[in-house]
Design a protein around this motif. Structure first.
Motif, PDB file in Angstrom:
ATOM      1  N   LEU A 174       0.822  -1.212   0.000  1.00  0.00           N
ATOM      2  CA  LEU A 174       0.000   0.000   0.000  1.00  0.00           C
ATOM      3  C   LEU A 174       0.860   1.268   0.000  1.00  0.00           C
ATOM      4  CD1 LEU A 174      -2.702  -1.042   2.638  1.00  0.00           C
ATOM      5  CD2 LEU A 174      -3.044  -0.816   0.173  1.00  0.00           C
ATOM      6  N   ASN A 175       1.981   1.202   0.688  1.00  0.00           N
ATOM      7  CA  ASN A 175       2.789   2.404   0.906  1.00  0.00           C
ATOM      8  C   ASN A 175       3.716   2.730  -0.256  1.00  0.00           C
ATOM      9  OD1 ASN A 175       2.809   4.378   2.871  1.00  0.00           O
ATOM     10  ND2 ASN A 175       4.766   3.704   3.714  1.00  0.00           N
ATOM     11  N   THR A 176       3.910   1.791  -1.167  1.00  0.00           N
ATOM     12  CA  THR A 176       4.833   2.050  -2.283  1.00  0.00           C
ATOM     13  C   THR A 176       4.099   2.472  -3.547  1.00  0.00           C
ATOM     14  OG1 THR A 176       4.822  -0.337  -2.758  1.00  0.00           O
ATOM     15  CG2 THR A 176       6.661   0.508  -1.460  1.00  0.00           C
ATOM     16  N   VAL A 177       2.802   2.761  -3.430  1.00  0.00           N
ATOM     17  CA  VAL A 177       2.054   3.292  -4.579  1.00  0.00           C
ATOM     18  C   VAL A 177       1.657   4.733  -4.272  1.00  0.00           C
ATOM     19  CG1 VAL A 177       1.201   1.015  -5.238  1.00  0.00           C
ATOM     20  CG2 VAL A 177      -0.196   2.454  -3.733  1.00  0.00           C
ATOM     21  N   PRO A 178       1.477   5.567  -5.307  1.00  0.00           N
ATOM     22  CA  PRO A 178       1.125   6.986  -5.092  1.00  0.00           C
ATOM     23  C   PRO A 178      -0.287   7.154  -4.538  1.00  0.00           C
ATOM     24  CG  PRO A 178       1.992   6.601  -7.309  1.00  0.00           C
ATOM     25  CD  PRO A 178       1.709   5.256  -6.718  1.00  0.00           C
ATOM     26  N   ILE A 203      -6.883   5.098 -16.107  1.00  0.00           N
ATOM     27  CA  ILE A 203      -5.439   5.276 -16.234  1.00  0.00           C
ATOM     28  C   ILE A 203      -5.021   6.735 -16.458  1.00  0.00           C
ATOM     29  CG2 ILE A 203      -5.372   4.866 -18.731  1.00  0.00           C
ATOM     30  CD1 ILE A 203      -2.823   3.600 -16.131  1.00  0.00           C
ATOM     31  N   LYS A 204      -5.886   7.539 -17.074  1.00  0.00           N
ATOM     32  CA  LYS A 204      -5.527   8.933 -17.338  1.00  0.00           C
ATOM     33  C   LYS A 204      -5.482   9.777 -16.067  1.00  0.00           C
ATOM     34  CE  LYS A 204      -5.258   8.570 -21.852  1.00  0.00           C
ATOM     35  NZ  LYS A 204      -3.930   8.696 -22.542  1.00  0.00           N
ATOM     36  N   GLY A 205      -6.296   9.403 -15.099  1.00  0.00           N
ATOM     37  CA  GLY A 205      -6.367  10.225 -13.898  1.00  0.00           C
ATOM     38  C   GLY A 205      -5.743   9.606 -12.666  1.00  0.00           C
ATOM     39  N   ARG A 206      -5.425   8.294 -12.721  1.00  0.00           N
ATOM     40  CA  ARG A 206      -4.923   7.619 -11.526  1.00  0.00           C
ATOM     41  C   ARG A 206      -3.877   6.582 -11.919  1.00  0.00           C
ATOM     42  NH1 ARG A 206     -10.457   6.112  -8.312  1.00  0.00           N
ATOM     43  NH2 ARG A 206      -8.972   5.582  -6.671  1.00  0.00           N
ATOM     44  N   ASP A 207      -2.940   6.351 -11.008  1.00  0.00           N
ATOM     45  CA  ASP A 207      -1.942   5.302 -11.235  1.00  0.00           C
ATOM     46  C   ASP A 207      -2.597   3.937 -11.029  1.00  0.00           C
ATOM     47  OD1 ASP A 207       0.742   6.753 -11.569  1.00  0.00           O
ATOM     48  OD2 ASP A 207      -0.078   7.696  -9.762  1.00  0.00           O
ATOM     49  N   TYR A 208      -2.321   3.036 -11.969  1.00  0.00           N
ATOM     50  CA  TYR A 208      -2.966   1.719 -11.958  1.00  0.00           C
ATOM     51  C   TYR A 208      -1.895   0.646 -11.837  1.00  0.00           C
ATOM     52  CZ  TYR A 208      -6.917  -1.393 -12.950  1.00  0.00           C
ATOM     53  OH  TYR A 208      -7.933  -2.316 -12.851  1.00  0.00           O
ATOM     54  N   PHE A 209      -2.042  -0.217 -10.827  1.00  0.00           N
ATOM     55  CA  PHE A 209      -1.049  -1.259 -10.564  1.00  0.00           C
ATOM     56  C   PHE A 209      -1.709  -2.637 -10.611  1.00  0.00           C
ATOM     57  CE2 PHE A 209       0.584   2.577  -8.697  1.00  0.00           C
ATOM     58  CZ  PHE A 209       1.947   2.545  -8.969  1.00  0.00           C
ATOM     59  N   ILE A 210      -0.963  -3.584 -11.127  1.00  0.00           N
ATOM     60  CA  ILE A 210      -1.450  -4.958 -11.246  1.00  0.00           C
ATOM     61  C   ILE A 210      -0.502  -5.878 -10.480  1.00  0.00           C
ATOM     62  CG2 ILE A 210      -1.979  -6.849 -12.831  1.00  0.00           C
ATOM     63  CD1 ILE A 210      -2.642  -4.784 -14.941  1.00  0.00           C
ATOM     64  N   ALA A 211      -1.070  -6.760  -9.676  1.00  0.00           N
ATOM     65  CA  ALA A 211      -0.264  -7.685  -8.869  1.00  0.00           C
ATOM     66  C   ALA A 211       0.335  -8.784  -9.750  1.00  0.00           C
ATOM     67  CB  ALA A 211      -1.112  -8.294  -7.767  1.00  0.00           C
ATOM     68  N   PRO A 212       1.470  -9.336  -9.348  1.00  0.00           N
ATOM     69  CA  PRO A 212       2.198 -10.283 -10.203  1.00  0.00           C
ATOM     70  C   PRO A 212       1.452 -11.558 -10.537  1.00  0.00           C
ATOM     71  CG  PRO A 212       3.174 -10.146  -8.003  1.00  0.00           C
ATOM     72  CD  PRO A 212       2.208  -9.027  -8.112  1.00  0.00           C
ATOM     73  N   GLU A 213       0.538 -12.009  -9.673  1.00  0.00           N
ATOM     74  CA  GLU A 213      -0.150 -13.270  -9.963  1.00  0.00           C
ATOM     75  C   GLU A 213      -0.992 -13.175 -11.238  1.00  0.00           C
ATOM     76  OE1 GLU A 213      -2.893 -11.021  -7.171  1.00  0.00           O
ATOM     77  OE2 GLU A 213      -0.753 -11.382  -7.368  1.00  0.00           O
ATOM     78  N   ASN A 231      -4.122   7.826  -4.128  1.00  0.00           N
ATOM     79  CA  ASN A 231      -5.311   7.507  -4.933  1.00  0.00           C
ATOM     80  C   ASN A 231      -5.054   6.452  -6.015  1.00  0.00           C
ATOM     81  OD1 ASN A 231      -6.953   9.387  -3.535  1.00  0.00           O
ATOM     82  ND2 ASN A 231      -6.117  11.047  -4.796  1.00  0.00           N
ATOM     83  N   ALA A 232      -4.027   5.643  -5.831  1.00  0.00           N
ATOM     84  CA  ALA A 232      -3.729   4.598  -6.812  1.00  0.00           C
ATOM     85  C   ALA A 232      -4.770   3.478  -6.742  1.00  0.00           C
ATOM     86  CB  ALA A 232      -2.336   4.033  -6.561  1.00  0.00           C
ATOM     87  N   ILE A 233      -4.799   2.667  -7.794  1.00  0.00           N
ATOM     88  CA  ILE A 233      -5.663   1.493  -7.861  1.00  0.00           C
ATOM     89  C   ILE A 233      -4.773   0.260  -7.929  1.00  0.00           C
ATOM     90  CG2 ILE A 233      -7.414   0.257  -9.209  1.00  0.00           C
ATOM     91  CD1 ILE A 233      -8.266   3.023 -10.322  1.00  0.00           C
ATOM     92  N   ILE A 234      -5.069  -0.734  -7.110  1.00  0.00           N
ATOM     93  CA  ILE A 234      -4.324  -1.998  -7.128  1.00  0.00           C
ATOM     94  C   ILE A 234      -5.279  -3.111  -7.522  1.00  0.00           C
ATOM     95  CG2 ILE A 234      -3.023  -3.676  -5.763  1.00  0.00           C
ATOM     96  CD1 ILE A 234      -2.112  -1.396  -3.961  1.00  0.00           C
ATOM     97  N   PHE A 235      -4.916  -3.846  -8.556  1.00  0.00           N
ATOM     98  CA  PHE A 235      -5.731  -4.949  -9.073  1.00  0.00           C
ATOM     99  C   PHE A 235      -5.023  -6.258  -8.747  1.00  0.00           C
ATOM    100  CE2 PHE A 235      -7.751  -7.067 -12.975  1.00  0.00           C
ATOM    101  CZ  PHE A 235      -8.982  -7.192 -12.356  1.00  0.00           C
ATOM    102  N   SER A 236      -5.664  -7.085  -7.913  1.00  0.00           N
ATOM    103  CA  SER A 236      -4.976  -8.266  -7.390  1.00  0.00           C
ATOM    104  C   SER A 236      -5.981  -9.334  -6.997  1.00  0.00           C
ATOM    105  CB  SER A 236      -4.133  -7.871  -6.168  1.00  0.00           C
ATOM    106  OG  SER A 236      -3.594  -8.993  -5.510  1.00  0.00           O
ATOM    107  N   TYR A 237      -5.483 -10.541  -6.699  1.00  0.00           N
ATOM    108  CA  TYR A 237      -6.301 -11.527  -5.984  1.00  0.00           C
ATOM    109  C   TYR A 237      -5.449 -12.307  -4.983  1.00  0.00           C
ATOM    110  CZ  TYR A 237      -4.852 -14.914  -9.689  1.00  0.00           C
ATOM    111  OH  TYR A 237      -4.147 -15.699 -10.576  1.00  0.00           O
TER     112      TYR A 237
END
Length: 644
Positions: free
Chosen positions: A424-428, A527-537, A430-436
């Motif tokens: 959580l702390n290494t993303v900017p 993606i234009k307004g927020r940083d989007y992150f995807i988990a490795p799985e 209002n970022a979005i994290i997509f994971s399971y």
């Protein structure tokens, strides 16, 4: 000493509680710990089957003003549940020994038997079938040993270390057994329905916490019908018990729709109407793993026998002895224990899940009964001096305690807290994290974001829960903007999903296509307004299989513990790896997986830096691996980067 003898079960419970505090987890642990703690602290709705009693008691306990974190406070509650269960079990063993012959008696005429018992006194039973009445000291030692055997069995002990529904389940199931035995014994002398209604009350509490309480029903039926037989009078009593049972059950489960209508931050299943309530309390989404195949049952059966020796160690031999002792001295009690053990085993092995051990808990409770009766035989042997017997039994407990302490001790486990906070702390902002990554990230994130308000600006989306209609409502409760660009796609998906959730005929291809469109458009519209992150799985599984694709023109860059979705192929900087992950010395498969995941992601980032000619940055990430991840082995190519 008189006080100790009188309250032996309380002293046993207190002793066990102190030990449990030593092995208690200070923070969240793997799997459901974070979610369940968050549900209790926020008065939410947990994953099926909802666990309303567990939630309400936990919420009230969390309100007690103690100057510690809520997760530690709720972990302590688990220790209270389990240690109290030990006290109840210890008391129950003594109660059985006090009434051993009652379980042996044949009742040919109900009224006659009742009159006979009444003359002897309500709690006095005929001991003529036992050659020598048991001394009070022998019964106390047997009961305490039985309690300690159960308390320090591996799976039981583990439930005391952190938030989990099975801790309350153990307390309730031991109470159910106690009041079942009391109802049976008291009915021999006093045919009042009151004793059975008390049992029905506790049975309802058990079902309102966990549906595996049903495993006690075959043994219950055995006791009830051997006492009353199959006749109109017995079914009338049973009907009244069921009425009370249903009333209590409905009263407690009404929490789910009432709370769902208030839209809590964690609202799993959103069970506000009858259809959703039914799906939720029956665990409809998990039934696909129940009675799935003979192969899976065989696998779980083998697993049970592989873990059994490590539950009790030498105490398992005493359980074998105790089986024969109970058959000889108390046949009906032996049959009850055997029926319950066998049914629990047969039911549990037909559930094809990885964390199956907790489903065997009732079987372990039954074995602890037999183990106690094995102790009784040892103490009754005149050929062995009492002091030697006591020393030998102490050694048996000590061996079990020593080896299981090593395995269950969670006192140094901060790995999942550290990993979740690092992600959580290494993303900017209002970022979005997509994971399971439910087992070691998403579940824990529920607690830190919704209870401790840690990085609540980040929106974590569970890829697997996007397959459920209710989940979109929960996302909106946390972040009303993240789904605003795909409302039309969501409406189409929900319409296609409805027949699937109702177990009707559905178009699987259309459903999967719409699901993939939602995953892709989530990126495109945010993606234009927020940083989007995807988990490795997702990268290693779904994207590799072609089940999930990025919008055209976008690519992925390893960004510490996640992949960042970026446009184009320009170099993308990442923060320094200044987080700290405390890898617990008492390792398990989830800690190993977490360490491996961190190591692979930092390696990927180091490789990315090296490819872009930034060897100094690459070394920074590689040194982090060497310093913090003792179990991770670096690829030889990356070791060369360190040397240059």
């Amino acid at each position: 000493m008189t006080l100790v003898k009188k309250y032996f079960y309380l002293f046993t419970s207190l002793f066990v509680f102190i030990i449990y505090l030593i092995t208690l987890a200070p923070s969240v642990v793997q799997i459901d710990s974070g979610e369940l703690a968050a549900v209790q602290a926020t008065l939410g709705i947990a994953h099926p089957t909802g666990y309303p009693l567990f939630t309400m008691i936990g919420y009230l306990f969390s309100l007690i003003p103690i100057p510690i974190s809520k997760i530690l406070q709720l972990n302590i509650l688990a220790a209270i549940y389990c240690s109290t269960a030990v006290g109840v079990f210890t008391y129950t063993v003594k109660y059985c020994l006090d009434n051993f012959s009652a379980f042996k008696k044949k009742i040919s005429n109900q009224k006659e038997a009742a009159k006979k018992e009444k003359k002897k006194g309500k709690h006095q039973v005929d001991k003529t079938d036992i050659k020598e009445e048991l001394s009070e000291n022998i019964k106390l030692i047997t009961a305490v040993f039985g309690g300690l055997t159960l308390a320090f069995s591996r799976t039981f002990w583990f439930q005391s270390t952190s938030v989990e529904v099975y801790s309350l389940h153990l307390l309730l199931i031991t109470l159910i057994i106690l009041f079942l035995l009391k109802a049976y014994i008291n009915s021999l002398a006093d045919d009042k329905l009151t004793h059975w209604l008390v049992f029905a009350f506790f049975l309802a509490l058990g079902f309102s916490n966990h549906l595996t309480t049903l495993m006690i029903l075959p043994g219950t039926a055995y006791f009830y019908f051997t006492r009353y037989k199959f006749n109109s009078a017995s079914f009338k009593k049973l009907f009244l018990m069921i009425l009370l049972f249903v009333f209590i059950l409905i009263a407690i489960y009404s929490y789910l729709p009432l709370r769902a209508l208030q839209n809590p931050i964690i609202n799993w299943g959103n069970p506000f109407d009858w259809e959703r309530i039914y799906r939720h309390i029956t665990g409809r989404q998990y039934q696909v793993w129940l009675f799935s195949s003979f192969d899976s049952a065989g696998k779980q059966f083998s697993h049970f026998w592989s873990i059994l020796p490590f539950e009790f160690f030498i105490g398992l031999l005493l359980a074998v002895v105790g089986l024969f002792v109970s058959i000889f001295k108390s046949r009906k009690l032996a049959w009850f224990i055997l029926i319950t053990f066998v049914f629990t085993l047969l039911y549990s092995i037909n559930y094809d899940i990885n964390d199956i051990d907790s489903y065997f808990l009732l079987a372990f409770v039954m074995l602890a009964f037999f183990s106690a009766f094995g102790v009784l035989k040892i103490l009754e042997m005149k050929s062995i001096p009492k002091n030697y017997s006591l020393i030998g039994l102490a050694v048996v407990i000590a061996i079990q305690f020593f080896f299981n302490f090593i395995k269950v001790n969670q006192s140094g486990v901060y790995t999942f807290e550290d990993y979740t906070k690092a992600v959580l702390n290494t993303v900017p902002k209002n970022a979005i994290i997509f994971s399971y990554q439910w087992d070691y990230f998403i579940s824990a994130s529920y607690y830190y974001q919704f209870v401790e308000d840690y990085r609540n600006d980040v929106t974590v989306i569970d890829k697997e829960l996007l397959r459920r209609s209710w989940y979109y409502n929960q996302i909106n409760n946390h972040d009303s903007k993240v789904l605003s660009g795909i409302k039309n796609e969501i409406d189409q998906f929900k319409k296609a999903l409805q027949p699937f959730e109702r177990d009707e005929t559905f178009d699987s291809n259309r459903l999967e296509n719409l699901y993939q469109i939602i995953m892709s458009n989530l990126i495109k519209t945010n993606i234009k307004g927020r940083d989007y992150f995807i988990a490795p799985e997702l990268i290693e599984q779904e994207m590799k299989r072609g089940e999930f694709k990025l919008p055209e023109g976008y690519t992925l860059v390893p960004h510490l513990l996640l992949y960042k979705v970026v446009e184009g192929n320009d170099y993308v900087p990442a923060p320094d790896p200044d987080f700290i992950i405390r890898i617990a010395s008492n390792r398990n498969i989830y800690i190993d997986k977490t360490e491996d995941l961190i190591g692979r992601m930092l390696s990927n980032r180091a490789y990315y830096e090296a490819q872009n000619g930034r060897s100094d940055r690459a070394k920074l990430y590689l040194k982090k691996i060497l310093n913090d991840l003792p179990g991770f082995k670096l690829h030889p190519a990356l070791l060369e980067v360190l040397k240059n």
